[in-house]
Enzyme design. Sequence first.
Site, PDB file in Angstrom:
ATOM      1  N   GLY A 124       2.647   7.211   3.852  1.00  0.00           N
ATOM      2  CA  GLY A 124       3.635   6.699   3.637  1.00  0.00           C
ATOM      3  C   GLY A 124       3.442   5.898   2.687  1.00  0.00           C
ATOM      4  CB  THR A 125       6.191   3.794   1.161  1.00  0.00           C
ATOM      5  OG1 THR A 125       5.711   3.667   0.325  1.00  0.00           O
ATOM      6  CG2 THR A 125       5.688   1.726   0.918  1.00  0.00           C
ATOM      7  CB  VAL A 126       1.839   0.032   3.861  1.00  0.00           C
ATOM      8  CG1 VAL A 126       1.811  -1.159   5.337  1.00  0.00           C
ATOM      9  CG2 VAL A 126       1.322   1.404   4.254  1.00  0.00           C
ATOM     10  CG  ASP A 168      -7.917  10.871   6.629  1.00  0.00           C
ATOM     11  OD1 ASP A 168      -8.006  11.262   6.503  1.00  0.00           O
ATOM     12  OD2 ASP A 168      -5.458   9.979   6.286  1.00  0.00           O
ATOM     13  CE  LYS A 198       0.666   3.701   6.969  1.00  0.00           C
ATOM     14  NZ  LYS A 198      -0.209   4.554   6.937  1.00  0.00           N
ATOM     15  N   GLY A 233       0.738  -0.920  -0.104  1.00  0.00           N
ATOM     16  CA  GLY A 233      -0.115   0.050   0.200  1.00  0.00           C
ATOM     17  C   GLY A 233       0.566   1.463   0.178  1.00  0.00           C
ATOM     18  CG  MET A 234       2.483   5.183  -2.075  1.00  0.00           C
ATOM     19  SD  MET A 234       3.401   4.663  -3.377  1.00  0.00           S
ATOM     20  CE  MET A 234       4.578   3.311  -3.070  1.00  0.00           C
ATOM     21  N   GLY A 235       0.129   5.369   0.467  1.00  0.00           N
ATOM     22  CA  GLY A 235      -0.681   6.787   0.734  1.00  0.00           C
ATOM     23  C   GLY A 235       0.176   8.291   0.587  1.00  0.00           C
TER      24      GLY A 235
END
Length: 998
Positions: free
Chosen positions: A709-711, A826, A725, A704-706
Amino acid sequence: MCRILWLSLVLAMAGFAVAAGSYEMNSLLAIKSGVEDPEGRLRGWSSANSTVCSWAGVLCNASGAVTGLDLSGFHLGGTIAPEIQQLSASLLSLNVSNNNFSGPLPSAFTNLTRLRFLDISHNAFEGSLPAGFFRLKSLLNFTAYSNSFTGSLPLEFLHLSSLQHFDLSGSYFSGPIPAEYGGLSSVEYLDLSGNLLNGSIPPQLGSLRAARFIKIGWNHIMGSIPPELGNLSATLESLDLAGARLTGAIPAELGRLSILSTLFLYKNNLSGAIPFELGNLSSLVFLDLSQNMLTGEIPSSLGNLRELSLLSLMYNNLGGVIPLAIADLPNLSTLLIWNNSFSGHLPQHLGRMSPLVWFDASANQLSGPIPPALCAAGKLFKLMLFSNRLTGSIPIGLADCASLWRLRLEDNQLNGTIPHGFGALNNLTYLDVSHNKLSGPLPGDLLHAPMLQNLDVSFNPLHCRFPNSIWKMKSLQKLNASFCNITGGFWHVEQCPPLLTLDLSGNLLTGNLSSGLARCQRLTLLNLRFNKLSGQIPVELAGLPVLSTLELSYNKLNGSIPVEFGNSTALEVFDVSYNDLSGTVPSKGLFKVINPDMLAGNDGLCGGILGTCNTLQNELLSPNNGSRKRSLGLMAWVVAGIFAMTLLILMAGFRCFYKQYKWYICSKLRQDRDQDGWKLTAFQRLSFTVEDIVRCLTTNNIIGMGAAGTVYRADMPGGEVIAVKKLWRSQKEVDVKDQHILGEVDVLGSVRHRNIVRLLGCCSSSDTTLLLYEYMPNGSLGDLLHGNKEANLLADWMTRYKIAMGVAQGLCYLHHDCFPVVVHRDVKSNNILLDSNMEARVADFGVAKLIEETESMSVIAGSYGYIAPEYAYTMQVDEKSDIYSFGVVLLELLTGKRPVEAEYGDAVSIAEWVREKVEGGEEAVAEVLGGEAAAPSWVREEMALVLRVALLCTSKAPIDRPSMRDVVSMLSEAKPRRKQPHGCPSTTAAAAATTRIL
C-alpha cells in the site's frame, strides 16, 4: 642607459605577471565551473577578487604564481576541467583527496610536467590510469589511495626514474604485480596494499635497493614470500604483507634484514615453523605472525630481539612451552599468544623485566600458577588468561596493579579467595573470574570499586551471604553471581547502581522479592531463577522502563501475576514457570503472544493464553474421593455432548440461511458500516482521532509506496509524528473478511520488541484499512544502502553491524518468543526501518499474510531476490524462508549491492554470486567487498565472520540454515572490536590491528 633597461625589464616582468595572473584566474574559474560544490567551499573563487592567492585552497610562491592546489576534504564532486593544464608552468602540488570526484582521471593531468605532489585519494575515480600520465618525470609523491580505479598496474610507472614515494593502495587494481617494478631503483616507499592483485609477489622486488617501506598486503596474491626480499638488508625498515593469502613457509632469508623494525605477516595461510633466523633481526620492534597455520614451538632465538615491543602469534597451531628467554625481553609491552596449543607453565618471572601492557595467553593448555610479577612495571592494562588449566590463587600483585583495566581469568582451576585490593583500582572496569574454584565472600573493598562496570563471579563455590552493600556501587552495570551457593536475600534495596543486567540465578536466596528493585531504572535483564524466593511478584517491577527479560522460574513465588506487566512496552521475556502462582493470566500486551512454557508449572494459573478458567475443571483436579471425580467427569461429558450437538445444528442452519439471503446480509452489513464510518482499534493510548489521521492522507505527505500500500507521514495536532499505511483493497472484497483481518492485526498489535516497528492501531471503513505505525525518521535500510545516502551508511561498519544485530533480534523474537509463531514472509531491506539512532526496526511483519487473499496481492509470498529457493517447489513460507531472506539482507549490508543485479550473470542472485566468489564458503571479504579493501584489520575480520553467517543463512537446503536464535548467537561472536577508550594506555598501531573480540 642601464636604468632605462632595468626599468624596461621590471615593466615587462610586471606585465608578464599580470598576464600570468589573468590566465591563472581564468583556469581556476574554469575548474570551479566544472565541479559540484554543495557546501559552497569555492564561493570565494570570483573574478571580483583578482588576488587568486587569497582563494581557498590556492597556494602561491613569493612571485605570486600558483604552485599548489589543496582542495582536500571540500566535498566537491563532478569532474576536473581540462583548463587545469594551463597551470603546468608553476604547479608543483595538487591535492584533491577526500572528495567525490568521479569518472576517469582527466587527461589534462598529463601536461602537469612540473608536478611533484599528487594526492587524489578518497574519491570515486574509475578506469585505468592513462599512459600519458607517466611523463611526469619529476613526480616525488604519488598517492591514489582508496579510489575506484580498475585495470592492471601500468608499467609506465617505470618512466618515473626519480619516483621516491609510490602509493597505489586501497583501489581496485587487478592482475599480477609486474616483475618490471623491481626496476624502480629510486623508490623508497612502495604501497600496493588493499587492491585486487593476484598471482605471486615477483622476486624482482628484491632489487629495490632504495626501498625502506614495502606494503603489499590485503590482496589476492596467494603465492609464497620470495626469499629475494632478504636482499634488502641495507635499507628495508618495514615489510607489511598482511592479509594477502600467502602460502608456504616463512623464508629464513628474511633474517638478513638487519635494520627491519616492522614485520607484518598476519592473516595469511603461512605454514611450517617460525624460522630460527628471525632471531637475527636485532632492530625488530613489531613482529606479527598471527592468524596463520604455523606449527612447532616458539624459537628461543626470539629472546635475542632486545628491541621487540609487540609479539603476536595468536591464532596458529603452535605448541610446546613458552621459552624463558621471552620473559627477559626488556621492551616487550604486548604479548599475544592466545588460541594455540601451548602447554606447561608460564615463565614465572614474566613481567619482571618487561614493561607488559597487554598479555593474552587465553585458549591454550597452560597449567601451573599465574606469574606473580606480571604488573611489576606498573603498566599492565589488559590481562587475558581464560580457558586454560591454571591453578593456585590469584596473585596479590594483580590487586595492587593501578593500571589494570581489564582482567579475565575465567574457565580455569584457580582456588582460594579473591584478594583484597581490587576495589582500590581506579581504572578497573572489567573483572571476570567465573568458572573457577574460588571460595569465601567477596572482598568488601571490591564492592566499592569506583569504576567497575562488569563483575562476573559465577560458577564458583563462594558459599557466602548476599552482600547488600552491592547496591551502593557507583558504576556497576553488569553483575553475574549465578550458581555460587549464595544465601540470604535482598529485602531492602534503597538505592541502585546503574545496573543493566543482574543475574543471581542458581543460588539459595530466600525471602520476598524486594520492590526496591524498581529503583534500578536502567535494568534490562533480571534473572533470579532457581532460587527459593517466596511471596508475591512486586507490581513495581512492571514499571521498569527498559526491562526486557524477567526470569523468575523455579522459585516459590505465590499470588497472581500483576496485570500491570501487560502494560510494559519493553518486556519481551516473562518466565515465571514452576512457582506457586494462581489466578488469571493477563490478556493484554505481552501476554497475548507469550509462550505457554513460560507459565507452566503453576497449577493455579488459568485464563488468558492458557484458556478459560473452569470451575468444574478445578473441582476435578481437587483431592476429593474417586466416586465424586467420576460422577463429575460423566456429567462434564454429557454437558459437552449436548453443547456440541446444539452448536452443530445451529451452524448448519445458519449456513443454509446465509446461502439463501447472502446478498441481503452483505448489503445490510455494508449499510451499517457506512453509517458508523471509521472504526479505530488502538493498541495503546492515542492522543489523536481518526479525523486527525484522515486529514493527513494527502499526496504531499506520501513517503513510500509498495505492494502492500501507500505510506503517509502524519503530523498529529499534539506534535506526535506517525506513519500511516493505507492498504490496497478491492471494492469487491466482502466485509466478512474484515473481521479476519482485524483479528490478525490485533495479534500484531500485541507484539512488542525494541527491534520491531510498533503497530499503534488500525483504522477501517467500508473500503479502506489504515495501519498506524511509529514514525522512523531515517527511512528504510534499502534507501540508505541503494539510494542517495549510500556512502554515509557504507562508510560506517559499526552502524551496519548494529543494524544486522537488531534485525536478527527482532526476527528471533517473532520466531521463538511469540505464541503462535509469527513468520514475516517478506524480509527485505525496504521492510527494515531505522530510527533516529540508526536502530533497526522490522516492519510489515505478518502484513503479507493479511493482504495475501486480496486481489491486489501477488501469489508470490516474498520479494524477488529474497525468496528462498525451496519456494519454487513447495509454495510454502516458514521460519527457514525468513532466515534465507535475512541472509540476503546481510549480504546487502556487507557488499552494498542489490539482491539482483546484471553483473551477477549466471549467478542470478547476490547469494549465488557471493558463494561463487568465496569458492564454497571460504572467507573472502576482500574479494567480495572492494570498498573495504583498505579498512582496518579488525573491521575486515568482523566482516568475514558476518559473511560466514550470511552464507549459512542462504544455504540452499532449509535444514542447513541455522535458527534465528543461533544466528543471534553467531552475530554476537562477531561483535565489533571496539577501539580502546580515550585516555587508556595504547600499545601500538600493530597491536590495535590484532584487537580481538573481548
